[in-house]
Motif scaffolding. Structure first.
Motif, mmCIF file in Angstrom:
data_model
loop_
_atom_site.group_PDB
_atom_site.id
_atom_site.type_symbol
_atom_site.label_atom_id
_atom_site.label_comp_id
_atom_site.label_asym_id
_atom_site.label_seq_id
_atom_site.Cartn_x
_atom_site.Cartn_y
_atom_site.Cartn_z
ATOM 1 N N MET A 1 0.849 -1.198 0.000
ATOM 2 C CA MET A 1 0.000 0.000 0.000
ATOM 3 C C MET A 1 0.881 1.243 0.000
ATOM 4 O O MET A 1 1.664 1.472 0.926
ATOM 5 C CB MET A 1 -0.903 0.018 1.234
ATOM 6 C CG MET A 1 -1.690 1.309 1.400
ATOM 7 S SD MET A 1 -3.059 1.497 0.265
ATOM 8 C CE MET A 1 -4.272 0.476 1.087
ATOM 9 N N GLU B 1 -11.721 2.509 -7.125
ATOM 10 C CA GLU B 1 -11.658 3.285 -5.886
ATOM 11 C C GLU B 1 -12.591 2.681 -4.854
ATOM 12 O O GLU B 1 -13.758 2.405 -5.140
ATOM 13 C CB GLU B 1 -12.059 4.730 -6.166
ATOM 14 C CG GLU B 1 -12.000 5.631 -4.947
ATOM 15 C CD GLU B 1 -12.316 7.085 -5.276
ATOM 16 O OE1 GLU B 1 -12.451 7.883 -4.336
ATOM 17 O OE2 GLU B 1 -12.438 7.411 -6.483
ATOM 18 N N THR C 1 -7.060 1.108 -6.322
ATOM 19 C CA THR C 1 -6.269 0.051 -6.935
ATOM 20 C C THR C 1 -6.105 0.357 -8.416
ATOM 21 O O THR C 1 -7.083 0.587 -9.133
ATOM 22 C CB THR C 1 -6.941 -1.319 -6.769
ATOM 23 O OG1 THR C 1 -7.112 -1.592 -5.368
ATOM 24 C CG2 THR C 1 -6.094 -2.425 -7.398
ATOM 25 N N SER D 1 -4.333 -1.022 -11.987
ATOM 26 C CA SER D 1 -3.774 -2.257 -12.543
ATOM 27 C C SER D 1 -3.656 -2.181 -14.047
ATOM 28 O O SER D 1 -4.274 -1.341 -14.715
ATOM 29 C CB SER D 1 -4.631 -3.459 -12.133
ATOM 30 O OG SER D 1 -5.974 -3.284 -12.529
ATOM 31 N N SER E 1 -0.291 -4.698 -10.504
ATOM 32 C CA SER E 1 -1.356 -4.015 -9.781
ATOM 33 C C SER E 1 -0.748 -3.304 -8.577
ATOM 34 O O SER E 1 0.166 -3.839 -7.922
ATOM 35 C CB SER E 1 -2.414 -5.029 -9.328
ATOM 36 O OG SER E 1 -3.468 -4.394 -8.647
ATOM 37 N N TRP E 2 -1.257 -2.108 -8.292
ATOM 38 C CA TRP E 2 -0.727 -1.302 -7.193
ATOM 39 C C TRP E 2 -1.887 -0.681 -6.426
ATOM 40 O O TRP E 2 -2.918 -0.335 -7.020
ATOM 41 C CB TRP E 2 0.178 -0.190 -7.728
ATOM 42 C CG TRP E 2 1.319 -0.688 -8.557
ATOM 43 C CD1 TRP E 2 2.583 -1.014 -8.139
ATOM 44 C CD2 TRP E 2 1.309 -0.907 -9.977
ATOM 45 N NE1 TRP E 2 3.347 -1.423 -9.191
ATOM 46 C CE2 TRP E 2 2.605 -1.388 -10.330
ATOM 47 C CE3 TRP E 2 0.346 -0.779 -10.971
ATOM 48 C CZ2 TRP E 2 2.940 -1.702 -11.638
ATOM 49 C CZ3 TRP E 2 0.680 -1.101 -12.286
ATOM 50 C CH2 TRP E 2 1.955 -1.559 -12.606
ATOM 51 N N ARG E 3 -1.714 -0.490 -5.112
ATOM 52 C CA ARG E 3 -2.734 0.144 -4.283
ATOM 53 C C ARG E 3 -2.138 1.373 -3.610
ATOM 54 O O ARG E 3 -0.971 1.377 -3.216
ATOM 55 C CB ARG E 3 -3.261 -0.816 -3.213
ATOM 56 C CG ARG E 3 -3.979 -2.043 -3.771
ATOM 57 C CD ARG E 3 -4.548 -2.913 -2.661
ATOM 58 N NE ARG E 3 -5.729 -2.298 -2.048
ATOM 59 C CZ ARG E 3 -5.953 -2.217 -0.745
ATOM 60 N NH1 ARG E 3 -5.048 -2.682 0.119
ATOM 61 N NH2 ARG E 3 -7.067 -1.670 -0.281
#
Length: 394
Positions: free
Chosen positions: A1, A176, A182, A184, A189-191
């Protein structure tokens, strides 16, 4: 995160990531760029002008942020050893109608707090012997720089402060939730707790991925340039622009010395059928389908039929392009116009056919989207970044 994620490795995206790290030094900040390097698109394909803010509607974001940005750009360049030159700019009137518009522009410059000298024909020729006109405005604060180098210096400081950049990170989905966003795509993928999208030519698409019902669509306009031969590089000492017509969407063809010693002519403005295709004739089916099927573009085209046809003619036939330049620099010849790579302007257009002239920023609870950042966004990048980061905290 991550605490923050920024989409887009142009100068506005990098300046925003840099500003987040500067104001939140303990935060984790991720910058995603789908290309393999920074400043690939608008940042790396412009004329390198440090704009003064003379043109813009008094009180607009453009007017305010451009003045501040010009000062900040010069200060940043000086502090980081980036070459720049404050060479000034001439806006040349070639007939009575342009002279009247020039005087109106002089009044706007006063309202915007931009220093401008009003020149008659004799003073114009004294300053630039190869330029002709009935009068001109001289803007001493306009300069030239390489914005790719500015972007690289901002990125170096961002990374040295703990920021992370991932290349090859095309974004195809944004989701969201109440506590995170998130992002991707094919690369992963990234948060993050907050997202800022500075996606330029893809700004509207990224906003729609995030669920925004935005009132505009990006219409790409190709700006085609020529460069002059080496023996013509000393033709002018300053930037030389026509007086803009307020009824037309763009500034017109101008002579621009560059910081690396070239002298360029351009750009024109023709519809682009590929948002990221810089070669003449570039075509992307999705891009073409979206723009040609958009009613906002139909209305722009209908309102500017004659201008659009003239720009297309000048793109197809170099003699027409030359005629635009010879209005204020009559000694140029066809042999002087040598090929140079085009640029593409991401222009936000509303459904009613209105071209959005000011910077346009929309937001949700956890995201901020820069939907329109045309020229002078490169000049204004540092204060734009401050504006964006301030909005993250509201």
């Amino acid at each position: 995160m991550y605490d923050y994620c920024v989409i887009g490795g142009g100068i506005v995206g990098v300046a925003t990531a840099h500003r987040i790290r500067a104001t939140h030094p303990g935060s984790s900040v991720l910058l995603l760029e789908k290309a393999g390097r920074l400043a690939v698109h608008q940042t790396g394909h412009n004329s390198g002008v440090i704009h003064s803010g003379i043109y813009y509607e008094p009180g607009s974001l453009k007017a305010r942020l451009c003045r501040e940005g010009a000062r900040r750009t010069v200060e940043f360049a000086a502090a980081h050893g980036i070459p720049y030159e404050v060479c000034g700019k001439l806006l040349v009137a070639t007939d009575a109608a342009e002279h009247a518009r020039m005087l109106a522009l002089y009044e706007r410059s006063v309202a915007n707090g931009v220093e401008v000298d009003l020149l008659d024909a004799a003073e114009l020729v004294r300053r630039e012997p190869h330029v002709t006109g009935v009068g001109a405005l001289f803007v001493p604060s306009t300069g030239i720089i390489d914005y790719t180098r500015v972007t690289a210096a901002l990125a170096d400081e961002f990374r040295s402060g703990g920021g992370e950049i991932v290349f090859g990170a095309e974004v195809t989905a944004v989701a969201e939730s109440s506590d995170a966003v998130t992002v991707s795509g094919p690369a992963g993928s990234w948060r993050a707790r907050r997202l800022v999208a500075c996606a330029g030519l893809q700004a509207d698409r990224v906003a729609r991925l995030a669920g925004l019902r935005i009132p505009v669509r990006i219409v790409p306009f190709r700006g085609e340039y020529y460069r002059l031969p080496g023996d013509r590089k000393g033709l002018v000492r300053t930037l030389v622009y026509p007086v803009p017509d307020p009824e037309l969407p763009f500034l017109g063809v101008h002579l621009s010395p560059t910081i690396d010693g070239e002298l360029t002519v351009g750009p024109n403005a023709v519809l682009g059928l590929a948002r990221e295709g810089y070669r003449k004739g570039s075509f992307d089916p999705r891009d073409a389908r979206e723009v040609l099927g958009y009613r906002g573009f139909h209305r722009v085209a209908a309102a500017h039929v004659r201008t659009g046809l003239r720009e297309l003619r000048n793109s197809l036939f170099k003699r027409g392009y030359l005629a635009e330049c010879r209005r204020y620099c009559p000694e140029l010849t066809l042999a002087d116009l040598l090929p140079r790579e085009a640029g593409i302007r991401a222009q936000a257009v509303a459904a009613d056919g209105t071209l959005v002239h000011d910077f346009l920023i929309e937001r949700t609870d956890r995201t901020v989207h820069v939907l329109n950042a045309p020229s002078p966004a490169a000049t204004s990048a540092l204060p734009i970044a401050e504006h964006i980061v301030a909005s993250l905290n509201n």
